[in-house]
Design a protein around this motif. Structure first.
Motif, PDB file in Angstrom:
ATOM      1  N   THR A 113      37.250  29.423   7.050  1.00 43.14           N
ATOM      2  CA  THR A 113      37.393  30.581   5.979  1.00 43.14           C
ATOM      3  C   THR A 113      38.468  30.329   4.917  1.00 43.14           C
ATOM      4  OG1 THR A 113      38.420  32.227   7.350  1.00 43.14           O
ATOM      5  CG2 THR A 113      36.108  32.072   7.591  1.00 43.14           C
ATOM      6  N   SER A 114      38.578  31.293   3.935  1.00 46.98           N
ATOM      7  CA  SER A 114      39.697  31.139   2.820  1.00 46.98           C
ATOM      8  C   SER A 114      40.756  31.969   3.766  1.00 46.98           C
ATOM      9  CB  SER A 114      39.206  31.885   1.872  1.00 46.98           C
ATOM     10  OG  SER A 114      38.893  33.071   1.906  1.00 46.98           O
ATOM     11  N   GLU A 115      40.600  32.690   4.862  1.00 48.57           N
ATOM     12  CA  GLU A 115      41.410  33.343   5.404  1.00 48.57           C
ATOM     13  C   GLU A 115      42.077  33.054   6.554  1.00 48.57           C
ATOM     14  OE1 GLU A 115      40.001  37.111   5.479  1.00 48.57           O
ATOM     15  OE2 GLU A 115      40.141  37.424   3.223  1.00 48.57           O
ATOM     16  N   MET A 116      41.677  31.556   6.792  1.00 48.94           N
ATOM     17  CA  MET A 116      41.904  31.031   8.362  1.00 48.94           C
ATOM     18  C   MET A 116      43.310  31.112   8.601  1.00 48.94           C
ATOM     19  SD  MET A 116      40.678  27.110   7.938  1.00 48.94           S
ATOM     20  CE  MET A 116      41.361  26.361   9.345  1.00 48.94           C
ATOM     21  N   GLY A 117      44.179  30.769   7.687  1.00 49.19           N
ATOM     22  CA  GLY A 117      45.730  30.756   7.847  1.00 49.19           C
ATOM     23  C   GLY A 117      46.392  31.908   8.292  1.00 49.19           C
ATOM     24  N   ALA A 118      45.772  33.086   7.955  1.00 45.31           N
ATOM     25  CA  ALA A 118      46.334  34.464   8.209  1.00 45.31           C
ATOM     26  C   ALA A 118      46.729  34.567   9.621  1.00 45.31           C
ATOM     27  CB  ALA A 118      45.477  35.479   7.588  1.00 45.31           C
ATOM     28  N   ASP A 119      45.845  33.979  10.687  1.00 43.26           N
ATOM     29  CA  ASP A 119      45.997  33.998  11.850  1.00 43.26           C
ATOM     30  C   ASP A 119      47.169  33.557  12.293  1.00 43.26           C
ATOM     31  OD1 ASP A 119      43.601  35.617  11.912  1.00 43.26           O
ATOM     32  OD2 ASP A 119      42.507  33.408  12.668  1.00 43.26           O
ATOM     33  N   TYR A 120      47.858  32.667  11.706  1.00 43.00           N
ATOM     34  CA  TYR A 120      49.069  31.759  12.196  1.00 43.00           C
ATOM     35  C   TYR A 120      50.209  31.944  11.402  1.00 43.00           C
ATOM     36  CZ  TYR A 120      44.875  29.437  14.327  1.00 43.00           C
ATOM     37  OH  TYR A 120      43.849  29.009  14.896  1.00 43.00           O
ATOM     38  N   ILE A 121      50.354  32.752  10.407  1.00 38.34           N
ATOM     39  CA  ILE A 121      51.268  32.620   9.368  1.00 38.34           C
ATOM     40  C   ILE A 121      52.492  33.531  10.123  1.00 38.34           C
ATOM     41  CG2 ILE A 121      50.540  35.009   8.289  1.00 38.34           C
ATOM     42  CD1 ILE A 121      52.257  31.838   6.458  1.00 38.34           C
ATOM     43  N   VAL A 122      52.152  34.633  10.871  1.00 37.62           N
ATOM     44  CA  VAL A 122      53.309  35.326  11.510  1.00 37.62           C
ATOM     45  C   VAL A 122      53.951  34.630  12.584  1.00 37.62           C
ATOM     46  CG1 VAL A 122      53.995  37.170  12.938  1.00 37.62           C
ATOM     47  CG2 VAL A 122      52.175  37.573  10.897  1.00 37.62           C
ATOM     48  N   GLN A 123      53.203  33.769  13.563  1.00 37.84           N
ATOM     49  CA  GLN A 123      53.787  32.784  14.288  1.00 37.84           C
ATOM     50  C   GLN A 123      54.396  31.918  13.893  1.00 37.84           C
ATOM     51  OE1 GLN A 123      50.265  32.179  16.682  1.00 37.84           O
ATOM     52  NE2 GLN A 123      50.592  33.574  18.143  1.00 37.84           N
ATOM     53  N   SER A 124      54.028  31.073  12.532  1.00 33.50           N
ATOM     54  CA  SER A 124      54.703  30.194  12.171  1.00 33.50           C
ATOM     55  C   SER A 124      56.242  30.573  11.457  1.00 33.50           C
ATOM     56  CB  SER A 124      54.004  29.532  10.752  1.00 33.50           C
ATOM     57  OG  SER A 124      52.540  29.222  11.120  1.00 33.50           O
ATOM     58  N   PHE A 125      56.267  32.015  10.696  1.00 35.76           N
ATOM     59  CA  PHE A 125      57.266  32.467  10.319  1.00 35.76           C
ATOM     60  C   PHE A 125      58.437  32.650  11.364  1.00 35.76           C
ATOM     61  CE2 PHE A 125      59.824  36.251   9.379  1.00 35.76           C
ATOM     62  CZ  PHE A 125      60.687  35.516   8.105  1.00 35.76           C
ATOM     63  N   MET A 126      57.757  33.354  12.668  1.00 33.02           N
ATOM     64  CA  MET A 126      58.741  33.502  13.780  1.00 33.02           C
ATOM     65  C   MET A 126      59.381  32.111  14.486  1.00 33.02           C
ATOM     66  SD  MET A 126      56.875  36.765  15.724  1.00 33.02           S
ATOM     67  CE  MET A 126      55.477  35.525  16.558  1.00 33.02           C
ATOM     68  N   THR A 127      58.322  31.159  14.436  1.00 29.70           N
ATOM     69  CA  THR A 127      59.077  29.753  14.810  1.00 29.70           C
ATOM     70  C   THR A 127      60.031  29.114  14.305  1.00 29.70           C
ATOM     71  OG1 THR A 127      56.677  29.257  15.747  1.00 29.70           O
ATOM     72  CG2 THR A 127      58.202  27.529  15.401  1.00 29.70           C
ATOM     73  N   VAL A 128      60.149  29.167  12.972  1.00 27.57           N
ATOM     74  CA  VAL A 128      61.125  28.815  12.037  1.00 27.57           C
ATOM     75  C   VAL A 128      62.314  29.513  12.212  1.00 27.57           C
ATOM     76  CG1 VAL A 128      61.672  28.329   9.700  1.00 27.57           C
ATOM     77  CG2 VAL A 128      59.532  27.435  10.318  1.00 27.57           C
ATOM     78  N   VAL A 129      62.187  30.918  12.052  1.00 27.20           N
ATOM     79  CA  VAL A 129      63.407  32.013  12.280  1.00 27.20           C
ATOM     80  C   VAL A 129      64.106  31.828  13.372  1.00 27.20           C
ATOM     81  CG1 VAL A 129      63.860  34.319  12.328  1.00 27.20           C
ATOM     82  CG2 VAL A 129      62.529  33.574  10.554  1.00 27.20           C
ATOM     83  N   VAL A 130      63.382  31.756  14.803  1.00 27.40           N
ATOM     84  CA  VAL A 130      63.688  31.582  16.072  1.00 27.40           C
ATOM     85  C   VAL A 130      64.701  30.231  16.160  1.00 27.40           C
ATOM     86  CG1 VAL A 130      63.204  31.431  18.343  1.00 27.40           C
ATOM     87  CG2 VAL A 130      62.363  33.156  17.174  1.00 27.40           C
ATOM     88  N   GLY A 131      63.829  29.230  15.841  1.00 31.75           N
ATOM     89  CA  GLY A 131      64.265  27.867  15.870  1.00 31.75           C
ATOM     90  C   GLY A 131      65.811  27.399  15.192  1.00 31.75           C
ATOM     91  N   GLY A 132      65.701  28.240  13.946  1.00 29.56           N
ATOM     92  CA  GLY A 132      66.803  27.683  13.215  1.00 29.56           C
ATOM     93  C   GLY A 132      66.427  26.970  12.006  1.00 29.56           C
ATOM     94  N   VAL A 133      66.444  27.702  10.734  1.00 29.98           N
ATOM     95  CA  VAL A 133      65.927  27.311   9.482  1.00 29.98           C
ATOM     96  C   VAL A 133      66.848  26.098   9.265  1.00 29.98           C
ATOM     97  CG1 VAL A 133      65.689  27.759   6.810  1.00 29.98           C
ATOM     98  CG2 VAL A 133      65.600  29.793   8.692  1.00 29.98           C
ATOM     99  N   GLY A 134      65.824  25.142   8.726  1.00 34.38           N
ATOM    100  CA  GLY A 134      66.255  23.795   8.165  1.00 34.38           C
ATOM    101  C   GLY A 134      66.684  22.514   9.284  1.00 34.38           C
ATOM    102  N   ASN A 135      66.062  22.888  10.726  1.00 36.64           N
ATOM    103  CA  ASN A 135      66.141  22.050  11.604  1.00 36.64           C
ATOM    104  C   ASN A 135      64.952  21.785  12.287  1.00 36.64           C
ATOM    105  OD1 ASN A 135      66.806  20.809  14.130  1.00 36.64           O
ATOM    106  ND2 ASN A 135      68.896  21.422  13.800  1.00 36.64           N
ATOM    107  N   VAL A 136      64.508  20.352  12.187  1.00 38.77           N
ATOM    108  CA  VAL A 136      63.152  20.093  12.993  1.00 38.77           C
ATOM    109  C   VAL A 136      63.163  20.159  14.459  1.00 38.77           C
ATOM    110  CG1 VAL A 136      61.424  18.162  13.478  1.00 38.77           C
ATOM    111  CG2 VAL A 136      62.652  18.441  11.261  1.00 38.77           C
ATOM    112  N   TRP A 137      64.334  20.125  15.083  1.00 37.70           N
ATOM    113  CA  TRP A 137      64.283  20.232  16.476  1.00 37.70           C
ATOM    114  C   TRP A 137      64.485  21.669  16.957  1.00 37.70           C
ATOM    115  CZ3 TRP A 137      62.910  16.121  19.197  1.00 37.70           C
ATOM    116  CH2 TRP A 137      63.108  14.891  18.487  1.00 37.70           C
TER     117      TRP A 137
END
Length: 193
Positions: A113-137
């Protein structure tokens, strides 16, 4: 929001089916309790391939060197002849392309659907913040930690996945209180900014 509404206006609000190839039908049966669908295995392999591609681009190409330079210090990179606007545009394009491929992969087992990314946006943001911004590992470590913890919480209370997500958000808030730069914090001059 505007792009979602434009997609709704063009394609409608009805969910569209996305059929997977025949060789992705079925599941890998480990036991009577544990079965992993071939679609999920293929998505995992695809994610590993793109992780390897991103690491290769960032560490072995001129584009990767320029991306790292612009990320750490755009002013200094510009003084060395790198166009930060062009690098930002290319990085955004690369990220958007990978996000599009991820959307197709997710569409193989979820509704499109046009809103299919809404289910994953919060987890994606949490992943980047917890992992450390600017680092793939760091992003990989954050994704692993969040995924294992959420599934562990869901295992303890399988009837309420919303509670697992709520507990994860609370855990992330506490984690950021004690480690605000993430699991893998930047080192060097970029960390001072």
């Amino acid at each position: 929001i505007a792009l979602q509404q434009l997609a709704k206006n063009i394609f409608g609000t009805q969910a569209r089916p996305l059929t997977s190839p025949g060789w992705l039908d079925g599941a890998w049966v480990l036991s009577d309790v544990i079965q992993i669908s071939y679609i999920r295995i293929a998505i995992f392999v695809l994610a590993l391939l793109f992780l390897g591609l991103i690491i290769l681009i960032l560490n072995r190409t001129r584009l990767g060197l320029e991306v790292r330079a612009v990320t750490q210090n755009p002013g200094m990179a510009a003084s060395m002849g790198i166009d930060p606007d062009r690098i930002n545009m290319m990085t955004f394009g690369l990220g958007s392309g990978i996000a599009g491929i991820a959307g197709v992969a997710i569409g193989l087992y979820a509704k499109v659907t046009s809103e299919m990314g809404a289910d994953y946006i919060v987890q994606s943001f949490m992943t980047v913040v917890v992992g450390g911004v600017g680092n793939v590992w760091g992003t990989l470590a954050g994704a692993s930690m969040i995924g294992f913890l959420q599934k562990g919480i869901e295992f303890l209370n399988p009837s309420n996945t919303l509670a697992a997500q709520t507990y994860m958000v609370l855990f992330i808030i506490l984690f950021i209180q004690f480690r605000p730069k993430g699991i893998v914090a930047q080192k060097g001059r970029a960390a001072a900014d």
